[in-house]
Design a protein around this motif. Structure first.
Motif, PDB file in Angstrom:
ATOM      1  N   ASN A  92     -15.394 -51.265  -2.537  1.00 21.99           N
ATOM      2  CA  ASN A  92     -16.485 -50.298  -2.598  1.00 21.99           C
ATOM      3  C   ASN A  92     -17.795 -50.934  -2.155  1.00 21.99           C
ATOM      4  N   LEU A  93     -18.726 -50.087  -1.694  1.00 28.88           N
ATOM      5  CA  LEU A  93     -20.073 -50.523  -1.342  1.00 28.88           C
ATOM      6  C   LEU A  93     -21.054 -49.623  -2.078  1.00 28.88           C
ATOM      7  N   ASN A  94     -21.864 -50.221  -2.929  1.00 32.25           N
ATOM      8  CA  ASN A  94     -22.864 -49.470  -3.689  1.00 32.25           C
ATOM      9  C   ASN A  94     -24.221 -50.079  -3.391  1.00 32.25           C
ATOM     10  N   GLY A  95     -25.017 -49.371  -2.566  1.00 32.75           N
ATOM     11  CA  GLY A  95     -26.273 -49.944  -2.116  1.00 32.75           C
ATOM     12  C   GLY A  95     -25.980 -51.131  -1.214  1.00 32.75           C
ATOM     13  N   GLY A  96     -26.266 -52.336  -1.682  1.00 34.00           N
ATOM     14  CA  GLY A  96     -25.969 -53.528  -0.909  1.00 34.00           C
ATOM     15  C   GLY A  96     -24.933 -54.422  -1.550  1.00 34.00           C
ATOM     16  N   PHE A 217     -40.907 -38.048   5.079  1.00 33.43           N
ATOM     17  CA  PHE A 217     -40.069 -38.765   4.132  1.00 33.43           C
ATOM     18  C   PHE A 217     -38.712 -39.011   4.788  1.00 33.43           C
ATOM     19  N   ALA A 218     -38.107 -40.165   4.508  1.00 28.27           N
ATOM     20  CA  ALA A 218     -36.791 -40.498   5.044  1.00 28.27           C
ATOM     21  C   ALA A 218     -35.929 -41.074   3.930  1.00 28.27           C
ATOM     22  N   ALA A 219     -34.686 -40.636   3.857  1.00 26.96           N
ATOM     23  CA  ALA A 219     -33.755 -41.103   2.828  1.00 26.96           C
ATOM     24  C   ALA A 219     -32.776 -42.092   3.435  1.00 26.96           C
ATOM     25  N   THR A 220     -32.472 -43.152   2.673  1.00 29.52           N
ATOM     26  CA  THR A 220     -31.518 -44.156   3.111  1.00 29.52           C
ATOM     27  C   THR A 220     -30.386 -44.259   2.094  1.00 29.52           C
ATOM     28  N   HIS A 221     -29.257 -44.766   2.566  1.00 28.37           N
ATOM     29  CA  HIS A 221     -28.122 -44.945   1.664  1.00 28.37           C
ATOM     30  C   HIS A 221     -28.121 -46.379   1.159  1.00 28.37           C
ATOM     31  N   GLY A 222     -28.930 -46.620   0.134  1.00 29.07           N
ATOM     32  CA  GLY A 222     -28.954 -47.937  -0.462  1.00 29.07           C
ATOM     33  C   GLY A 222     -30.321 -48.382  -0.926  1.00 29.07           C
ATOM     34  N   SER A 223     -31.393 -47.845  -0.315  1.00 24.43           N
ATOM     35  CA  SER A 223     -32.747 -48.273  -0.673  1.00 24.43           C
ATOM     36  C   SER A 223     -33.656 -47.112  -1.034  1.00 24.43           C
ATOM     37  N   GLY A 224     -33.086 -45.945  -1.254  1.00 22.83           N
ATOM     38  CA  GLY A 224     -33.882 -44.811  -1.691  1.00 22.83           C
ATOM     39  C   GLY A 224     -34.661 -44.144  -0.580  1.00 22.83           C
ATOM     40  N   VAL A 225     -35.848 -43.628  -0.918  1.00 22.75           N
ATOM     41  CA  VAL A 225     -36.655 -42.812  -0.008  1.00 22.75           C
ATOM     42  C   VAL A 225     -37.879 -43.602   0.451  1.00 22.75           C
ATOM     43  N   PHE A 226     -38.210 -43.449   1.747  1.00 23.47           N
ATOM     44  CA  PHE A 226     -39.390 -44.071   2.346  1.00 23.47           C
ATOM     45  C   PHE A 226     -40.369 -42.975   2.763  1.00 23.47           C
ATOM     46  N   LYS A 227     -41.631 -43.366   2.930  1.00 26.04           N
ATOM     47  CA  LYS A 227     -42.682 -42.393   3.224  1.00 26.04           C
ATOM     48  C   LYS A 227     -43.590 -42.901   4.332  1.00 26.04           C
ATOM     49  N   SER A 228     -44.019 -41.974   5.178  1.00 23.80           N
ATOM     50  CA  SER A 228     -45.013 -42.263   6.213  1.00 23.80           C
ATOM     51  C   SER A 228     -46.149 -41.261   6.076  1.00 23.80           C
ATOM     52  N   THR A 229     -47.378 -41.750   6.191  1.00 23.70           N
ATOM     53  CA  THR A 229     -48.544 -40.859   6.118  1.00 23.70           C
ATOM     54  C   THR A 229     -49.289 -40.781   7.448  1.00 23.70           C
ATOM     55  N   ASP A 230     -48.690 -41.357   8.498  1.00 26.46           N
ATOM     56  CA  ASP A 230     -49.334 -41.329   9.817  1.00 26.46           C
ATOM     57  C   ASP A 230     -48.404 -40.789  10.896  1.00 26.46           C
ATOM     58  N   GLY A 231     -47.642 -39.756  10.517  1.00 26.92           N
ATOM     59  CA  GLY A 231     -46.776 -39.105  11.492  1.00 26.92           C
ATOM     60  C   GLY A 231     -45.545 -39.879  11.873  1.00 26.92           C
TER      61      GLY A 231
END
Length: 417
Positions: A92-96, A217-231
Motif C-alpha cells: 500500500n501507499l499512504n501519502g509518502g 486551489f489544487a489538491a494532491t494525493h499525499g500532501s493535501g491542498v495548495f493555494k495560489s493568490t496570484d493566478g
C-alpha cells in the motif's frame, strides 16, 4: 520478521504473459540493493512495477532470486490491500509511506514497513528511499551513494484540470499530474510552468475561487491542498489542519466552501486552513472511505454529491453534514465524474470506468443508463457548457452529446492517438 497468519502455504510467482499495468519506474533509476540477492530491478524487461495513488502492482526482478510480485491486485485505479487473506496481500501507499508485503517464491515475504526500517516515496521527485525486509534475504535498500543507485517513480503526465479565466478567455491554467501547474496567456497555444510549484506533483484537481479569480486551489494525493493568490504563478501549502492529505477530488461552491474527497472521507473548509470531516452516512471499511468524485450545485450552496467507489452516488443538502444514498444507483459504481446540468440542477450525469454514462432527472435520487453511449465505455471526465453540450473524456478521446446523452459523436480531430 513477523509473518502474517494467512501466509501459510506456498505461493507461485510467474512472469505475466501481458503487463497487468503500465510500469512507471524510471528506465535508468530502477534498482535497489540486497547484500544477499544483489540488484533488485523494478523496471525489468517484460514486466515492471506500477505505482498508483494508494498501492503498487507488477513485478520486480532480483538477479539471484527471480521475480518478486508486489501485490495480488491488477486492476489499477484505487485499491487498498487488506493484507489479511491469501488473495488480498500487497504493498500500500499512504501519502509518502509504503506498507504491506510483496512475495517472492525464493525469498518469501518482503515487508515494506518493517520494524527498524520502512520505505518512503518523496512526492516532489518520485525517489523511493529506505529499507524493506525479506524474510529469507534480509534488508533491501532503495537508495545508496557508493555506488550510486536509486528507484525513481515517474508518474504519467495526466491533465487533471483546466481552469478558465472569468475575465480573459486567453488565460488558462492547467494542473498536470506528475509535472505541476502550467499557465497559458494565449488560449493554450503556448504554456509555461508556474514559477513556484506545489511541492507534491501528484495533482488530482484544481478549482478557482468563485469571487476572487486570482485565487486558485489544487489538491494532491499525499500532501493535501495548495493555494495560489496570484493566478497560479506561485503556490504554497494550506495549513490543512484536520485534513486527510490523500485527496482524490476537490470542488468549491458559490459560497467559497471547499470540499475535498480523501481516503479519510469528505472534508470541508471555508479557508483551506482548517478542515472538518463530513462523513455521516458515507460508507467505509475500517475507517477507510472511497469517495472518488465530487460535484456541487452552483446555485444552491451546501448541496453536494459524492461518487463513492463500490457504493454509488450520495447526496448531501447540508454541506456534507449528513449523506443519503441514491435509491436507485447507477449500474456501475466505478464512478469517475459527476456533472450537474447548468441551469437545471435536477439533471445530473455520471461517468463510469467501463460502463459508460448515466443520468438522473430527480436531483440524484435515481439513476438510469443513458439511452446512447460513447463508442468507448471507459469514461474519465465530464463537462457541460451553458448551451447544454455534454463532453465526455474517454480512453478513446472526446465524445459530445447535445441531447442529454441520448446520442454521442466523436470529436477528436487533431488530438493525439
Amino acid at each position: 520478521m513477523k509473518t502474517l497468519a494467512f501466509l501459510a502455504g506456498a505461493m507461485t510467482v510467474l512472469l505475466p504473459v501481458v503487463a497487468i499495468a503500465a510500469p512507471n519506474i524510471s528506465s535508468t533509476d530502477k534498482s535497489a540493493w540486497s547484500d544477499t540477492s544483489g540488484w533488485v530491478n523494478f523496471a525489468p524487461t517484460g514486466a515492471g512495477a506500477a505505482v498508483f495513488d494508494d498501492h503498487l502492482e507488477g513485478f520486480a526482478w532480483a538477479e539471484n532470486v527471480g521475480w518478486i510480485k508486489l501485490g495480488s491486485h491488477s486492476g489499477g485505479g484505487y485499491h487498498r490491500y487488506a493484507n489479511s487473506t491469501a488473495t488480498d496481500w500487497g504493498v500500500n501507499l499512504n501519502g509518502g509511506a509504503l506498507s504491506g508485503y510483496a512475495w517472492s517464491d525464493t525469498a518469501g515475504w518482503v515487508r515494506f514497513d518493517p520494524t527498524g526500517g520502512g520505505v518512503t516515496l518523496n512526492p516532489s521527485n518520485g525517489v523511493l528511499d529506505g529499507w524493506a525486509w525479506a524474510e529469507n534475504l534480509g534488508w533491501i535498500h532503495f537508495k545508496g551513494s557508493s555506488p550510486a543507485y536509486s528507484v525513481v517513480f515517474t508518474p504519467p503526465k495526466e491533465l487533471t484540470a483546466v481552469l478558465l479565466s472569468a475575465t480573459n478567455p486567453q488565460q488558462l491554467r492547467a494542473a498536470v499530474a506528475g509535472s505541476g501547474i502550467h499557465l497559458s496567456s494565449d488560449g493554450g497555444a503556448t504554456w509555461s510552468a508556474a514559477a513556484t510549484q506545489p511541492t507534491d506533483r501528484r495533482l488530482k484537481a484544481a478549482v478557482v475561487h468563485p469571487t476572487i479569480p486570482s485565487t486558485l486551489f489544487a489538491a494532491t494525493h499525499g500532501s493535501g491542498v495548495f493555494k495560489s493568490t496570484d493566478g497560479g504563478a506561485n503556490w504554497s501549502a494550506c495549513a490543512n489542519t484536520g485534513l486527510n492529505l490523500s485527496a482524490y477530488a476537490l470542488v468549491v461552491d458559490g459560497s467559497a466552501m471547499l470540499y475535498a474527497a480523501t481516503r479519510g472521507g469528505v472534508f470541508a473548509s471555508a479557508d483551506c486552513a482548517t478542515w472538518s470531516a463530513r462523513n455521516t452516512g458515507l460508507p467505509h471499511t475500517a475507517g477507510v472511505y472511497s469517495p472518488a468524485v465530487l460535484a456541487v450545485d452552483p446555485a444552491t450552496p451546501g448541496t453536494v454529491y459524492a461518487g463513492v467507489n463500490g457504493a454509488g452516488v450520495y447526496r448531501s443538502s447540508n454541506g456534507g453534514g449528513s449523506w443519503s444514498a441514491a435509491s436507485t444507483q447507477p449500474a456501475s459504481t466505478a464512478l469517475r465524474a459527476l456533472q450537474i446540468k447548468p441551469g437545471n440542477a435536477s439533471i445530473l450525469f455520471a461517468a463510469s470506468q467501463g460502463a459508460g454514462a448515466f443520468k438522473s432527472t430527480d436531483g440524484g435520487a435515481t439513476w438510469a443508463t443513458c439511452a446512447g453511449q460513447p463508442a468507448n465505455p471507459t469514461l474519465l471526465s465530464l463537462a457541460m457548457d451553458a448551451t447544454g453540450r455534454l463532453y465526455a473524456g474517454s480512453e478513446a478521446g472526446v465524445f459530445v452529446s447535445t441531447d442529454d446523452c441520448t446520442s454521442w459523436t466523436a470529436q477528436n480531430t487533431g488530438l493525439p492517438n
